[in-house]
Design a protein around this motif. Structure first.
Motif, PDB file in Angstrom:
ATOM      1  N   HIS A  97       0.958  -1.145   0.041  1.00  0.00           N
ATOM      2  CA  HIS A  97       0.063   0.293  -0.046  1.00  0.00           C
ATOM      3  C   HIS A  97       0.895   1.373   0.130  1.00  0.00           C
ATOM      4  CE1 HIS A  97      -2.782   3.127   1.163  1.00  0.00           C
ATOM      5  NE2 HIS A  97      -2.337   3.238   2.517  1.00  0.00           N
ATOM      6  N   HIS A 157       3.796   7.168   5.071  1.00  0.00           N
ATOM      7  CA  HIS A 157       2.699   7.602   5.713  1.00  0.00           C
ATOM      8  C   HIS A 157       2.178   6.496   6.701  1.00  0.00           C
ATOM      9  CE1 HIS A 157       0.138   5.935   2.451  1.00  0.00           C
ATOM     10  NE2 HIS A 157      -0.979   5.951   3.429  1.00  0.00           N
ATOM     11  N   ASP A 158       1.962   5.198   6.544  1.00  0.00           N
ATOM     12  CA  ASP A 158       1.539   4.027   7.164  1.00  0.00           C
ATOM     13  C   ASP A 158       2.744   3.275   7.723  1.00  0.00           C
ATOM     14  OD1 ASP A 158      -1.294   5.021   6.982  1.00  0.00           O
ATOM     15  OD2 ASP A 158      -1.462   3.734   5.188  1.00  0.00           O
ATOM     16  N   ASP A 211      -3.692   8.153  -1.038  1.00  0.00           N
ATOM     17  CA  ASP A 211      -3.888   7.214  -0.208  1.00  0.00           C
ATOM     18  C   ASP A 211      -5.205   6.345  -0.557  1.00  0.00           C
ATOM     19  OD1 ASP A 211      -4.055   5.574   2.157  1.00  0.00           O
ATOM     20  OD2 ASP A 211      -4.091   7.116   3.482  1.00  0.00           O
TER      21      ASP A 211
HETATM   22 FE   LIG Z   1      -2.618   4.856   3.906  1.00  0.00          FE
END
Ligand SMILES: [Fe+2]
Ligand SMILES: [Fe+2]
Length: 198
Positions: A32, A56-57, A147
């Motif tokens: 992702h 970001h994650d 995202d």
């Molecule tokens: Fe994400």
């Protein structure tokens, strides 16, 4: 007992960011991250945004899900420009708030996850109100834009594709992540050895 868990692949003595992508991050989340960074790159966005998307994650990939934007920002803070960690921290709040100027609507998926009438907690409302007036607002906003569409299980990207971007925007400690005595070194070590109980 010290040492690697038998089921986990061995990490190098001086681990780099790429080693975590390859050997430690949950593959679905790593993919992702790579997909969202690829989208940002394809859209011709600044490398700061590409790097922010790639990270970001990161907390969710290796450490913890709850408040993952805040954990993730802390994890990367010593190694990236402040704009990148600021954006990672604030994507946590921004994803709940639409911005039609860049075509970001409230994600359909959140209605399924949280229900029709879900309201994010106050601290996220406050974080959003502060973030929207901030000079780096758009960096965090562009994480959310890249995202929501980044969940294609058929697109598999190698972390090597981002070697140059990482080289320019992530200051890898020479001792390796987890061993540089930074205030967050223990968080990287926890990802290397998630099963140490002593
Ligand atoms: Fe994400
Ligand atoms: Fe996220």
């Amino acid at each position: 007992m010290m040492g690697d868990h038998p089921r986990l692949p061995k990490m190098p003595i001086q681990p780099r960011l790429e080693d975590f992508f390859r050997h430690r991050f949950v593959p679905l989340v790593a993919n992702h991250l790579l997909q969202s960074a690829r989208l940002a790159k394809k859209a011709g966005l600044h490398e700061t945004v590409v790097m922010a998307c790639l990270l970001h994650d990161i907390a969710m990939a290796g450490l913890i899900t709850s408040d993952h934007g805040y954990w993730g920002a802390q994890l990367i803070e010593p190694y990236v420009d402040e704009e990148v960690s600021w954006a990672v921290r604030h994507h946590q709040a921004l994803r709940y708030f639409p911005d039609e100027s860049v075509g970001y609507s409230y994600p359909e998926a959140y209605i399924r996850y949280f229900g029709e009438d879900y309201q994010p907690p106050d601290y996220l409302h406050q974080a959003y109100e502060q973030a929207r007036r901030h000079k780096w607002y758009m960096t965090a906003r562009l994480i959310t834009v890249n995202d929501v569409y980044a969940f294609d299980p058929h697109v598999v990207i190698d972390i090597d594709d981002f070697e140059a971007v990482i080289g320019r925007h992530f200051r890898q400690p020479k001792e390796g992540l987890g061993f540089d005595n930074s205030p967050v070194a223990h968080m990287w070590r926890t990802m290397i050895w998630p099963h140490n109980s002593l």
